[in-house]
Design an enzyme around this catalytic site. Structure first.
Site, short mmCIF file in Angstrom:
data_model
loop_
_atom_site.label_atom_id
_atom_site.label_comp_id
_atom_site.label_asym_id
_atom_site.label_seq_id
_atom_site.Cartn_x
_atom_site.Cartn_y
_atom_site.Cartn_z
N THR A 1 -4.45 0.19 -23.25
CA THR A 1 -4.66 -0.78 -22.18
C THR A 1 -5.77 -1.75 -22.55
O THR A 1 -6.57 -1.49 -23.47
CB THR A 1 -5.04 -0.06 -20.87
OG1 THR A 1 -6.29 0.64 -21.07
CG2 THR A 1 -3.96 0.94 -20.46
N TYR B 1 -5.42 15.92 -11.36
CA TYR B 1 -4.58 15.09 -12.23
C TYR B 1 -3.44 15.93 -12.80
O TYR B 1 -2.27 15.52 -12.78
CB TYR B 1 -5.43 14.50 -13.36
CG TYR B 1 -4.65 13.61 -14.30
CD1 TYR B 1 -4.50 12.25 -14.04
CD2 TYR B 1 -4.07 14.12 -15.47
CE1 TYR B 1 -3.79 11.43 -14.91
CE2 TYR B 1 -3.36 13.31 -16.33
CZ TYR B 1 -3.22 11.97 -16.06
OH TYR B 1 -2.51 11.17 -16.92
N ASP C 1 0.87 -1.17 0.00
CA ASP C 1 0.00 0.00 0.00
C ASP C 1 0.91 1.22 0.00
O ASP C 1 1.58 1.50 1.00
CB ASP C 1 -0.89 -0.02 1.25
CG ASP C 1 -1.77 1.20 1.36
OD1 ASP C 1 -1.64 2.13 0.55
OD2 ASP C 1 -2.61 1.24 2.29
#
Length: 262
Positions: free
Chosen positions: A180, A145, A48
């Protein structure tokens, strides 16, 4: 000597493709993901990246197993809650979007870079790569972003200044549209105005990073922001199907953000 790489966030998408390409090129590859899944041939570690102690443990494991680290690819990323394509404007979104887009998309890369430099500087060599995008040049997806990607470019620039003379290089990479599995599953020919036929395969990005790490002139790019499609053209690297991907430079109105044009 077999080179050692760590690719963060490699369970799928860009990270998975980069790790796979590095494995194919003969690297010893460690990867991280929240569940510890990743490509065949890699040592996959659960991590994590909001947990600094967990990140430290990853680097301790790499040093214990491999004794060195030659490449860090900062790719870990987390979507905000209710992610749906960043269709809402910033004041319409919860402020805790910050925790994923900045906390993981920017801070986690800094933390990993600190640990990588602590290994690379004493050994006198290494490459730190930030996976960024043209979102630092123009609006793309969301305010946060763009902030995170611009931060990655500035991070590489300033790290490059402090790494000068150590043998370690830091760069930021602007990727174009990536083919992707998720994007290809949509059955569209273009996305956000860009052709999928001329987009980048995840493994293309990995082949570019491999070539960059092997470039005798790598140190000349310390602190720079570079465009993967343009590096592919320089090194003669193509997509899996042999097509050269397009650079999105002109669509976003300019050259690298860092270092600033003199």
């Amino acid at each position: 000597m077999t080179r050692v790489a760590l690719v963060t966030g490699a369970s799928r998408g860009v990270g998975h493709g980069v790790a796979t390409a590095l494995i194919d090129a003969g690297w010893i590859v460690f990867t991280t993901s929240r569940r510890g899944d990743g490509p065949d041939g890699a040592t996959t570690l659960a991590c994590d990246h909001t947990d600094d102690s967990a990140v430290a443990t990853v680097f301790e494991r790499i040093v214990a197993d491999a004794g060195r680290l030659d490449l860090l690819v900062n790719n870990a990323w987390a979507a905000p809650k209710g992610f749906g394509g960043f269709s809402d404007r910033f004041w319409e979104r919860p402020v805790d979007d910050w925790d994923t887009l900045i906390g993981v998309g920017l801070r986690a890369h800094y933390v990993a870079s600190v640990h990588a430099a602590q290994v690379m500087v004493p050994q006198g060599s290494g490459l730190i790569v930030n996976i960024s995008s043209f979102g630092s040049r123009g609006h793309l997806h969301s305010v946060l972003y763009g902030m995170s990607k611009t931060g990655l470019d500035k991070m590489a620039a300033d790290m490059g200044t402090e790494l000068a003379g150590t043998g370690v290089t830091a760069i930021s990479l602007w990727l174009g549209l990536i083919r992707t599995e998720l994007l290809l599953s949509l059955g569209v020919d273009e996305f956000a105005g860009f052709s999928l036929q001329r987009a980048e395969d995840p493994r293309f990005v990995g082949r570019v990073i491999d070539a960059l790490a092997s470039d005798a002139q790598l140190s000349a790019h310390n602190g720079d922001t570079l465009v993967t499609a343009e590096l592919g053209a320089r090194y003669g690297i193509t997509n899996d199907d042999g097509t050269p991907p397009d650079s999105h430079r002109s669509a976003f109105g300019g050259g690298p953000l860092f270092p600033p044009a003199g």
